[in-house]
Every structure is written in structure tokens, then in C-alpha cells.
Scaffold this motif. Structure first.
Motif, PDB file in Angstrom:
ATOM      1  N   UNK A  19       0.823  -1.192   0.000  1.00 18.04           N
ATOM      2  CA  UNK A  19       0.000   0.000   0.000  1.00 18.04           C
ATOM      3  C   UNK A  19       0.860   1.245   0.000  1.00 18.04           C
ATOM      4  N   UNK A  20       0.224   2.398  -0.184  1.00 21.64           N
ATOM      5  CA  UNK A  20       0.957   3.665  -0.253  1.00 21.64           C
ATOM      6  C   UNK A  20       1.709   3.949   1.037  1.00 21.64           C
ATOM      7  N   UNK A  21       1.107   3.614   2.184  1.00 19.63           N
ATOM      8  CA  UNK A  21       1.769   3.872   3.463  1.00 19.63           C
ATOM      9  C   UNK A  21       3.041   3.032   3.602  1.00 19.63           C
ATOM     10  N   UNK A  22       3.000   1.779   3.138  1.00 16.51           N
ATOM     11  CA  UNK A  22       4.186   0.923   3.194  1.00 16.51           C
ATOM     12  C   UNK A  22       5.279   1.444   2.266  1.00 16.51           C
ATOM     13  N   UNK A  23       4.864   1.898   1.086  1.00 16.24           N
ATOM     14  CA  UNK A  23       5.851   2.450   0.144  1.00 16.24           C
ATOM     15  C   UNK A  23       6.453   3.723   0.710  1.00 16.24           C
ATOM     16  N   UNK A  24       5.630   4.530   1.376  1.00 14.13           N
ATOM     17  CA  UNK A  24       6.136   5.757   1.987  1.00 14.13           C
ATOM     18  C   UNK A  24       7.219   5.446   3.010  1.00 14.13           C
ATOM     19  N   UNK A  25       7.012   4.398   3.797  1.00 15.50           N
ATOM     20  CA  UNK A  25       8.025   3.992   4.769  1.00 15.50           C
ATOM     21  C   UNK A  25       9.324   3.590   4.069  1.00 15.50           C
ATOM     22  N   UNK A  38       3.864   7.395  -6.244  1.00 16.22           N
ATOM     23  CA  UNK A  38       3.849   8.861  -6.334  1.00 16.22           C
ATOM     24  C   UNK A  38       3.138   9.465  -5.132  1.00 16.22           C
ATOM     25  N   UNK A  39       2.010   8.877  -4.774  1.00 19.58           N
ATOM     26  CA  UNK A  39       1.282   9.344  -3.589  1.00 19.58           C
ATOM     27  C   UNK A  39       2.137   9.158  -2.334  1.00 19.58           C
ATOM     28  N   UNK A  40       2.844   8.037  -2.283  1.00 26.72           N
ATOM     29  CA  UNK A  40       3.728   7.763  -1.145  1.00 26.72           C
ATOM     30  C   UNK A  40       4.877   8.760  -1.099  1.00 26.72           C
ATOM     31  N   UNK A  41       5.409   9.089  -2.261  1.00 27.01           N
ATOM     32  CA  UNK A  41       6.524  10.043  -2.324  1.00 27.01           C
ATOM     33  C   UNK A  41       6.138  11.372  -1.692  1.00 27.01           C
ATOM     34  N   UNK A  42       4.963  11.831  -2.028  1.00 28.85           N
ATOM     35  CA  UNK A  42       4.525  13.121  -1.492  1.00 28.85           C
ATOM     36  C   UNK A  42       4.359  13.061   0.020  1.00 28.85           C
ATOM     37  N   UNK A  43       3.740  12.002   0.518  1.00 30.59           N
ATOM     38  CA  UNK A  43       3.516  11.902   1.962  1.00 30.59           C
ATOM     39  C   UNK A  43       4.817  11.703   2.724  1.00 30.59           C
ATOM     40  N   UNK A  44       5.829  11.130   2.063  1.00 27.89           N
ATOM     41  CA  UNK A  44       7.120  10.887   2.711  1.00 27.89           C
ATOM     42  C   UNK A  44       8.079  12.053   2.536  1.00 27.89           C
ATOM     43  N   UNK A  45       7.657  13.073   1.791  1.00 22.93           N
ATOM     44  CA  UNK A  45       8.506  14.239   1.607  1.00 22.93           C
ATOM     45  C   UNK A  45       9.629  14.043   0.610  1.00 22.93           C
TER      46      UNK A  45
END
Length: 218
Positions: free
Chosen positions: A57-63, A97-104
Motif C-alpha cells: 500500500x501507499x503507506x508501506x511504500x512511503x516507509x 507517487x502518492x507515497x513520495x509526497x507523503x514521505x517528503x
């Protein structure tokens, strides 16, 4: 030094990209699905991370991407079923891409293909349609984000030796060596003039091709 994370880290282009980045002092993380590819990735100068982006999921990718300076999306389903092509080339790419934004992580380079346009012309009953449709959707999503995005869109990939020269917006299939594609990605990561740009290219005619740095400059 920049910290670069490359999705699809065992792909032919990615394995050529990692040594270029490492040679200039960047720290490279290569995301792979198959643990049997760890040795190849390490030999290329990258740190392998085994993860299945198709199911994350996006949250896992963000991590996964947090703390990096840039993302290179070079992952793909590699043909096969249309369902998996959409799952990886479109859906997972969009989640990243969504994860990138949330992860800065604002810098994002998408590896696409020369023909990725709204009117790509691939018939719906063609086995290549799912890829063309999925890549266009992912490219468009990137354009609609606030990320510092670049779409690298090479023509037909070859195993030829690199020339260090490309032609922008070539006619026809725009054949280009994978090594030159890797060089374009590496250069795009540090060339401000590629921000917000779609770079369509091939090796072109020797008479019209120019050095990569010149082709990417303003």
C-alpha cells in the motif's frame, strides 16, 4: 551525495543506472521482488531491498522511500497478463507517487516509453494495449501531482554500446541503447531543466544526435 531509490532494481536499465549513480557518489537503494537477484544488485553498487510493490500500500511504500532524495520508477510487469500490467505499471506506480509526497520525497523520475501519449494508437485488442494504457495513466498522474517530476521516454531499447548522444523527439521507433537510457536518467536527476518535462528520445542519426547533457539542458 544524494540518496536515490530505484524501483525495478534488477531491470536491465536499472542495473546499468546503479553503477553510474554510485560512481558519482550517490547512495543507491534498489527495490527488487526476487531475493535471488540480491547479488546482481550488490555487484552493480546498490543496496538491495526485497519488497513486492505490487501488493504494498501507499503507506508501506512511503516507509520505504522516506529519507531518500529522489525516486526512479523503472519497475514494470514485463508483459504477461493485462491484469498484472495494470497492477504494476499503473496502480503501483501511482501509489508510489502518492507515497513520495507523503514521505517528503519530491524528486521523481518515471521511466516511460516514447509512444506514451493519449493517442498512442495501440488497438484495444493488441496485447501491447494494456502497457500503453497503463503507462499513459501513470505518466498523467505524475503530471498532475506537485512532485518535481521528470518523465524519461525512450524509444525501442537495444543492447548496443552507449554513444553518449541522443536525439530529442526522434522520428519512428527511436531506437536507443539501454546504457544511454541509464545515462539519461542519471543526468535527469541532477539537471534542473528536466523538472516538469517529458523527455522523448532515441539515439537518432549521428548527424543530428547531441551529447546527453546538451540535450537535457535548457
Amino acid at each position: 551525495m544524494s540518496r536515490i531509490i530505484v524501483f525495478g532494481g534488477h531491470g536491465r536499465v536499472a542495473l546499468l543506472l546503479a553503477p553510474l549513480l554510485a560512481a558519482r557518489g550517490d547512495e543507491v537503494t534498489s527495490v527488487i521482488r526476487n531475493p535471488q537477484h540480491i547479488a546482481d544488485v550488490e555487484a552493480a553498487g546498490a543496496h538491495p531491498v526485497v519488497a513486492d510493490i505490487e501488493t504494498m500500500g501507499a503507506a508501506q511504500i512511503a516507509d520505504l522511500v522516506r529519507g531518500h532524495d529522489a525516486i526512479v520508477w523503472s519497475a514494470g510487469a514485463g508483459g504477461g497478463s493485462a491484469e498484472r500490467t495494470y497492477a504494476v505499471d499503473r496502480d503501483a506506480a501511482i501509489r508510489s507517487m502518492d507515497a513520495a509526497k507523503s514521505a517528503g520525497v519530491d524528486r521523481y523520475v518515471m521511466v516511460s516509453w516514447l509512444g506514451s501519449t493519449a493517442d498512442h494508437g495501440v488497438p484495444a485488442d493488441d496485447s501491447f494495449f494494456a502497457y500503453a494504457d497503463a503507462k499513459w495513466a501513470a505518466d498523467e498522474h505524475l503530471r498532475g501531482t506537485a512532485l518535481d517530476g521528470t518523465i524519461v521516454a525512450p524509444g525501442t531499447l537495444t543492447l548496443d554500446e552507449p554513444t553518449g548522444r541522443i536525439e530529442i523527439d526522434p522520428d519512428g521507433h527511436g531506437s536507443v541503447s539501454r546504457a544511454d537510457v541509464a545515462a539519461v536518467i542519471a543526468a535527469s536527476l541532477v539537471e534542473p531543466c528536466t523538472l516538469g518535462r517529458t523527455v522523448r528520445f532515441g539515439n537518432g542519426d549521428p548527424q543530428s544526435a547531441v551529447p546527453i547533457a546538451e540535450a537535457l539542458s535548457c
